[in-house]
Structure formats: structure tokens, C-alpha cells
Design a protein around this motif. Structure first.
Motif, PDB file in Angstrom:
ATOM      1  N   PHE A  84      -2.632 -14.671 -60.252  1.00  0.00           N
ATOM      2  CA  PHE A  84      -3.210 -15.008 -58.928  1.00  0.00           C
ATOM      3  C   PHE A  84      -4.460 -15.979 -59.255  1.00  0.00           C
ATOM      4  O   PHE A  84      -4.784 -17.090 -58.765  1.00  0.00           O
ATOM      5  CB  PHE A  84      -3.440 -13.962 -58.064  1.00  0.00           C
ATOM      6  N   TRP A  85      -5.191 -15.147 -60.157  1.00  0.00           N
ATOM      7  CA  TRP A  85      -6.543 -15.941 -60.513  1.00  0.00           C
ATOM      8  C   TRP A  85      -6.566 -17.246 -61.235  1.00  0.00           C
ATOM      9  O   TRP A  85      -7.213 -18.417 -61.181  1.00  0.00           O
ATOM     10  CB  TRP A  85      -7.618 -15.155 -61.161  1.00  0.00           C
ATOM     11  N   HIS A 112       3.149 -22.797 -59.531  1.00  0.00           N
ATOM     12  CA  HIS A 112       3.933 -22.149 -60.441  1.00  0.00           C
ATOM     13  C   HIS A 112       3.066 -20.717 -60.838  1.00  0.00           C
ATOM     14  O   HIS A 112       3.971 -19.875 -60.924  1.00  0.00           O
ATOM     15  CB  HIS A 112       3.979 -23.100 -61.810  1.00  0.00           C
ATOM     16  N   SER A 113       1.818 -20.679 -61.026  1.00  0.00           N
ATOM     17  CA  SER A 113       1.119 -19.409 -61.334  1.00  0.00           C
ATOM     18  C   SER A 113       1.301 -18.542 -60.294  1.00  0.00           C
ATOM     19  O   SER A 113       1.437 -17.302 -60.504  1.00  0.00           O
ATOM     20  CB  SER A 113      -0.428 -19.830 -61.783  1.00  0.00           C
ATOM     21  N   ALA A 114       0.894 -19.086 -59.113  1.00  0.00           N
ATOM     22  CA  ALA A 114       1.050 -18.202 -57.977  1.00  0.00           C
ATOM     23  C   ALA A 114       2.630 -17.686 -57.777  1.00  0.00           C
ATOM     24  O   ALA A 114       2.783 -16.360 -57.400  1.00  0.00           O
ATOM     25  CB  ALA A 114       0.750 -19.050 -56.609  1.00  0.00           C
ATOM     26  N   GLY A 115       3.631 -18.544 -58.057  1.00  0.00           N
ATOM     27  CA  GLY A 115       4.802 -18.091 -58.226  1.00  0.00           C
ATOM     28  C   GLY A 115       5.332 -17.020 -59.147  1.00  0.00           C
ATOM     29  O   GLY A 115       5.831 -15.872 -58.806  1.00  0.00           O
ATOM     30  N   LEU A 116       4.345 -16.666 -60.142  1.00  0.00           N
ATOM     31  CA  LEU A 116       4.497 -15.746 -61.256  1.00  0.00           C
ATOM     32  C   LEU A 116       3.963 -14.506 -60.615  1.00  0.00           C
ATOM     33  O   LEU A 116       4.741 -13.515 -60.685  1.00  0.00           O
ATOM     34  CB  LEU A 116       4.051 -16.411 -62.455  1.00  0.00           C
ATOM     35  N   ALA A 117       2.867 -14.575 -59.965  1.00  0.00           N
ATOM     36  CA  ALA A 117       2.219 -13.366 -59.107  1.00  0.00           C
ATOM     37  C   ALA A 117       3.242 -13.184 -58.128  1.00  0.00           C
ATOM     38  O   ALA A 117       3.372 -11.700 -58.235  1.00  0.00           O
ATOM     39  CB  ALA A 117       0.797 -13.712 -58.830  1.00  0.00           C
ATOM     40  N   LEU A 118       3.699 -13.623 -57.644  1.00  0.00           N
ATOM     41  CA  LEU A 118       4.644 -13.305 -56.442  1.00  0.00           C
ATOM     42  C   LEU A 118       6.043 -12.701 -57.090  1.00  0.00           C
ATOM     43  O   LEU A 118       6.350 -11.574 -56.600  1.00  0.00           O
ATOM     44  CB  LEU A 118       5.345 -14.532 -55.703  1.00  0.00           C
ATOM     45  N   ASP A 119       6.562 -13.183 -58.114  1.00  0.00           N
ATOM     46  CA  ASP A 119       7.746 -12.525 -58.877  1.00  0.00           C
ATOM     47  C   ASP A 119       7.404 -11.378 -59.237  1.00  0.00           C
ATOM     48  O   ASP A 119       8.047 -10.236 -59.225  1.00  0.00           O
ATOM     49  CB  ASP A 119       8.122 -13.554 -60.015  1.00  0.00           C
ATOM     50  N   LEU A 120       6.200 -11.185 -60.251  1.00  0.00           N
ATOM     51  CA  LEU A 120       5.658  -9.855 -60.708  1.00  0.00           C
ATOM     52  C   LEU A 120       5.444  -8.918 -59.687  1.00  0.00           C
ATOM     53  O   LEU A 120       5.805  -7.698 -59.488  1.00  0.00           O
ATOM     54  CB  LEU A 120       4.330  -9.969 -61.522  1.00  0.00           C
ATOM     55  N   THR A 141      -0.099  -8.385 -52.927  1.00  0.00           N
ATOM     56  CA  THR A 141       0.432  -9.304 -51.797  1.00  0.00           C
ATOM     57  C   THR A 141      -0.553  -9.759 -50.909  1.00  0.00           C
ATOM     58  O   THR A 141      -0.551 -11.121 -50.359  1.00  0.00           O
ATOM     59  CB  THR A 141       1.172  -8.296 -50.908  1.00  0.00           C
ATOM     60  N   GLY A 142      -1.647  -8.972 -50.812  1.00  0.00           N
ATOM     61  CA  GLY A 142      -2.909  -9.905 -50.182  1.00  0.00           C
ATOM     62  C   GLY A 142      -3.284 -10.812 -50.764  1.00  0.00           C
ATOM     63  O   GLY A 142      -3.784 -11.969 -50.126  1.00  0.00           O
ATOM     64  N   HIS A 143      -3.350 -10.895 -52.075  1.00  0.00           N
ATOM     65  CA  HIS A 143      -3.956 -12.197 -52.775  1.00  0.00           C
ATOM     66  C   HIS A 143      -3.060 -13.353 -52.653  1.00  0.00           C
ATOM     67  O   HIS A 143      -3.385 -14.421 -52.546  1.00  0.00           O
ATOM     68  CB  HIS A 143      -3.966 -11.922 -54.309  1.00  0.00           C
ATOM     69  N   VAL A 144      -1.518 -13.015 -52.512  1.00  0.00           N
ATOM     70  CA  VAL A 144      -0.524 -14.255 -52.561  1.00  0.00           C
ATOM     71  C   VAL A 144      -0.876 -14.607 -51.125  1.00  0.00           C
ATOM     72  O   VAL A 144      -0.775 -15.874 -50.944  1.00  0.00           O
ATOM     73  CB  VAL A 144       0.716 -13.287 -52.740  1.00  0.00           C
ATOM     74  N   HIS A 145      -0.851 -13.837 -49.883  1.00  0.00           N
ATOM     75  CA  HIS A 145      -1.137 -14.220 -48.729  1.00  0.00           C
ATOM     76  C   HIS A 145      -2.286 -15.088 -48.659  1.00  0.00           C
ATOM     77  O   HIS A 145      -2.361 -16.329 -48.003  1.00  0.00           O
ATOM     78  CB  HIS A 145      -1.088 -13.276 -47.822  1.00  0.00           C
ATOM     79  N   GLU A 146      -3.307 -14.847 -49.275  1.00  0.00           N
ATOM     80  CA  GLU A 146      -4.594 -15.344 -49.408  1.00  0.00           C
ATOM     81  C   GLU A 146      -4.250 -16.975 -50.296  1.00  0.00           C
ATOM     82  O   GLU A 146      -5.097 -18.041 -49.447  1.00  0.00           O
ATOM     83  CB  GLU A 146      -5.721 -14.831 -50.170  1.00  0.00           C
ATOM     84  N   PHE A 147      -3.866 -16.829 -51.079  1.00  0.00           N
ATOM     85  CA  PHE A 147      -3.562 -18.190 -51.683  1.00  0.00           C
ATOM     86  C   PHE A 147      -2.627 -18.932 -50.708  1.00  0.00           C
ATOM     87  O   PHE A 147      -2.689 -20.255 -50.756  1.00  0.00           O
ATOM     88  CB  PHE A 147      -2.717 -18.020 -52.954  1.00  0.00           C
TER      89      PHE A 147
END
Length: 106
Positions: free
Chosen positions: A40-41, A57-65, A75-81
């Protein structure tokens, strides 16, 4: 790793990115939650540099993990992104990321 995140929080994206990327590379498969945060960061630092493909791509990795973790914080970080991507809503990588987000998070 933590230095990279601190730099990203301070808006020093160019300095932060290699530190965060290195931290992500060093983490083991057993450290899924930490990997998700670092992804995420990393995405955040890449987005601040205008690198949409890399950021999504990096956010997708966070989402997959997070799909296996189901961490409310990640999940909150992904929504923020996702919200930060609004100015780029018509870009292909953003559309693809938004589609994946809806598939995984609903």
C-alpha cells in the motif's frame, strides 16, 4: 522500511519508494499483513510520482494479499487509495484496479 513509510507520509515519495520496495522484497511469505501494508505505501509513493501503472500494480498486490487476510486496516488503506485515484478515473490502470477492487471487496 519504516523510514520509507515515514518519508512517504511526509510527501518524500521519490526517496521513500526504493526503501519501501526493498522492505517489501525482504519480507517473507509468512509476513502477509506487513507485505500488504508495504505494498500500500509503495503504491502511495508511486502515485505521488504520477506513476499510475506501478501504483495500481502495487495497490493490486495489497488487495490480493488482503484477500486472504481480511484485515480491516488494510481494507481501509485500499479504499483510501481507491479515493486518491479519482482524478485519474479514466486511465486504463485505474479502471482495471477499480474493477479488481469491486470483485474482491464487493
Amino acid at each position: 522500511m519504516d523510514t520509507g513509510i515515514a518519508l512517504a507520509k511526509l510527501g518524500e515519495a521519490q526517496r521513500a519508494e526504493p526503501l519501501i520496495a526493498e522492505g517489501l522484497r525482504r519480507e517473507t511469505a509468512a509476513q502477509q499483513r506487513r507485505r500488504a501494508f508495504h505494498a500500500f505505501w509503495l503504491a502511495t509513493a508511486q502515485l505521488h510520482q504520477g506513476r499510475l501503472d506501478a501504483a495500481c500494480h502495487s495497490a493490486g498486490l495489497a488487495l490480493d494479499l488482503n484477500a486472504s487476510l481480511e484485515s480491516p486496516r488494510v481494507t481501509g488503506h485500499v479504499h483510501e487509495f481507491h479515493q486518491r485515484l479519482a482524478p485519474h478515473a479514466r486511465a486504463a490502470p485505474v479502471i482495471a484496479f477499480q474493477h479488481r477492487t469491486r470483485e474482491i471487496l464487493g
